[in-house]
Design a protein around this motif. Structure first.
Motif, PDB file in Angstrom:
ATOM      1  N   GLU A   1     -17.307  -1.128   0.591  1.00 35.10           N
ATOM      2  CA  GLU A   1     -16.306  -2.147   0.315  1.00 35.10           C
ATOM      3  C   GLU A   1     -17.000  -3.364  -0.283  1.00 35.10           C
ATOM      4  O   GLU A   1     -18.057  -3.772   0.159  1.00 35.10           O
ATOM      5  N   GLU A   2     -16.392  -3.944  -1.274  1.00 32.06           N
ATOM      6  CA  GLU A   2     -16.958  -5.129  -1.910  1.00 32.06           C
ATOM      7  C   GLU A   2     -16.679  -6.348  -1.053  1.00 32.06           C
ATOM      8  O   GLU A   2     -15.583  -6.520  -0.526  1.00 32.06           O
ATOM      9  N   LEU A   3     -17.693  -7.188  -0.891  1.00 30.71           N
ATOM     10  CA  LEU A   3     -17.521  -8.403  -0.108  1.00 30.71           C
ATOM     11  C   LEU A   3     -16.684  -9.402  -0.892  1.00 30.71           C
ATOM     12  O   LEU A   3     -16.733  -9.439  -2.120  1.00 30.71           O
ATOM     13  N   PRO A   4     -15.907 -10.218  -0.199  1.00 31.30           N
ATOM     14  CA  PRO A   4     -15.011 -11.142  -0.893  1.00 31.30           C
ATOM     15  C   PRO A   4     -15.756 -12.254  -1.602  1.00 31.30           C
ATOM     16  O   PRO A   4     -16.835 -12.663  -1.184  1.00 31.30           O
ATOM     17  N   ARG A   5     -15.162 -12.732  -2.655  1.00 31.94           N
ATOM     18  CA  ARG A   5     -15.657 -13.941  -3.310  1.00 31.94           C
ATOM     19  C   ARG A   5     -14.881 -15.082  -2.677  1.00 31.94           C
ATOM     20  O   ARG A   5     -13.660 -15.028  -2.591  1.00 31.94           O
ATOM     21  N   ILE A   6     -15.595 -16.063  -2.194  1.00 34.53           N
ATOM     22  CA  ILE A   6     -14.923 -17.166  -1.523  1.00 34.53           C
ATOM     23  C   ILE A   6     -15.365 -18.480  -2.124  1.00 34.53           C
ATOM     24  O   ILE A   6     -16.407 -18.571  -2.769  1.00 34.53           O
ATOM     25  N   ASN A   7     -14.569 -19.477  -1.923  1.00 34.42           N
ATOM     26  CA  ASN A   7     -14.959 -20.820  -2.341  1.00 34.42           C
ATOM     27  C   ASN A   7     -15.998 -21.330  -1.365  1.00 34.42           C
ATOM     28  O   ASN A   7     -15.804 -21.266  -0.156  1.00 34.42           O
ATOM     29  N   ARG A   8     -17.066 -21.835  -1.870  1.00 37.06           N
ATOM     30  CA  ARG A   8     -18.138 -22.321  -1.014  1.00 37.06           C
ATOM     31  C   ARG A   8     -17.821 -23.719  -0.514  1.00 37.06           C
ATOM     32  O   ARG A   8     -17.571 -24.615  -1.293  1.00 37.06           O
TER      33      ARG A   8
ATOM     34  N   GLY B   1     -23.598   4.066  11.503  1.00 39.74           N
ATOM     35  CA  GLY B   1     -23.804   2.951  10.574  1.00 39.74           C
ATOM     36  C   GLY B   1     -23.868   3.427   9.133  1.00 39.74           C
ATOM     37  O   GLY B   1     -23.303   2.795   8.232  1.00 39.74           O
ATOM     38  N   GLN B   2     -24.531   4.531   8.912  1.00 36.93           N
ATOM     39  CA  GLN B   2     -24.609   5.101   7.564  1.00 36.93           C
ATOM     40  C   GLN B   2     -23.243   5.596   7.101  1.00 36.93           C
ATOM     41  O   GLN B   2     -22.839   5.354   5.969  1.00 36.93           O
ATOM     42  N   GLU B   3     -22.515   6.265   7.988  1.00 41.56           N
ATOM     43  CA  GLU B   3     -21.187   6.779   7.628  1.00 41.56           C
ATOM     44  C   GLU B   3     -20.210   5.645   7.314  1.00 41.56           C
ATOM     45  O   GLU B   3     -19.325   5.806   6.483  1.00 41.56           O
ATOM     46  N   LEU B   4     -20.370   4.512   7.977  1.00 36.69           N
ATOM     47  CA  LEU B   4     -19.507   3.357   7.726  1.00 36.69           C
ATOM     48  C   LEU B   4     -19.968   2.535   6.527  1.00 36.69           C
ATOM     49  O   LEU B   4     -19.335   1.540   6.174  1.00 36.69           O
TER      50      LEU B   4
ATOM     51  N   ALA C   1     -28.494   5.670   3.374  1.00 34.77           N
ATOM     52  CA  ALA C   1     -28.860   6.970   3.932  1.00 34.77           C
ATOM     53  C   ALA C   1     -30.353   7.060   4.215  1.00 34.77           C
ATOM     54  O   ALA C   1     -30.782   7.848   5.047  1.00 34.77           O
ATOM     55  N   SER C   2     -31.144   6.222   3.557  1.00 37.65           N
ATOM     56  CA  SER C   2     -32.596   6.244   3.776  1.00 37.65           C
ATOM     57  C   SER C   2     -33.032   5.294   4.898  1.00 37.65           C
ATOM     58  O   SER C   2     -34.216   5.224   5.220  1.00 37.65           O
ATOM     59  N   SER C   3     -32.095   4.588   5.502  1.00 38.51           N
ATOM     60  CA  SER C   3     -32.431   3.674   6.603  1.00 38.51           C
ATOM     61  C   SER C   3     -32.979   4.455   7.784  1.00 38.51           C
ATOM     62  O   SER C   3     -32.620   5.617   8.001  1.00 38.51           O
ATOM     63  N   THR C   4     -33.828   3.785   8.554  1.00 33.57           N
ATOM     64  CA  THR C   4     -34.394   4.422   9.742  1.00 33.57           C
ATOM     65  C   THR C   4     -34.053   3.609  10.989  1.00 33.57           C
ATOM     66  O   THR C   4     -33.732   2.425  10.911  1.00 33.57           O
ATOM     67  N   VAL C   5     -34.125   4.256  12.120  1.00 26.56           N
ATOM     68  CA  VAL C   5     -33.772   3.672  13.410  1.00 26.56           C
ATOM     69  C   VAL C   5     -34.581   2.411  13.696  1.00 26.56           C
ATOM     70  O   VAL C   5     -34.032   1.391  14.106  1.00 26.56           O
TER      71      VAL C   5
END
Length: 163
Positions: A1-8, A137-140, A145-149
């Motif tokens: 999911e793309e993170l929102p663009r917000i007014n800073r 976490g990877q499925e979400l 997929a290359s992350s490690t514990v």
């Protein structure tokens, strides 16, 4: 999911629009969940410590922390996160240590009440609790997929987990 663009509402010199996780960092920074690391910076690429994570997650979930100054308030956050079941006993006794990916994800899942079931239930091989947390976490899409514990989590990544 793309993170929102917000007014800073605020400007953070080391978090630009091209910075990974900028949307989540600014959203949570402007909401008062995140704070800087000094001199107006956020240090999004720095590894997150137990204290930093517990302050962030307590603020995100509206848990009041008591005390004067960072050390007292962050210790109150550590105690509250542990009391709510969001933090392991190992993390509590070492609040200055950096958190690994499985520990941050597990804490985030516990706070959000996201269950983590064993891979065996999905026809896969049996995994440790840490491996199952990473798998979810990877499925979400929270990590690659290359992350490690055991790899360290950055402050920017932690912001995405809270987002």
């Amino acid at each position: 999911e793309e993170l929102p663009r917000i007014n800073r509402v605020a400007s953070i010199p080391d978090v630009t629009s091209s910075t990974a996780h900028a949307g989540a960092v600014y959203l949570l920074y402007n909401a008062g969940v995140l704070a800087g690391t000094g001199a107006g910076t956020f240090s999004p690429d720095a590894p997150i410590t137990v204290r930093q994570w517990t302050v962030m997650i307590c603020r995100a979930y509206g848990v009041q922390m008591k005390g004067n100054g960072w050390m007292e308030q962050s210790q109150s956050g550590v105690d509250a996160a542990y009391g709510n079941g969001w933090l392991s006993e190992t993390a509590v006794v070492s609040p200055e240590t950096q958190l690994c990916r499985s520990a941050v994800l597990e804490s985030a899942f516990d706070a959000a009440q996201i269950p983590v079931y064993d891979n065996v239930l999905y026809g896969g091989k049996a995994l440790s609790r840490e491996e199952n947390v990473l798998r979810v976490g990877q499925e979400l899409g929270l990590c690659s997929a290359s992350s490690t514990v055991g790899e360290s989590v950055t402050r920017g990544e932690a912001a995405v987990y809270l987002y």
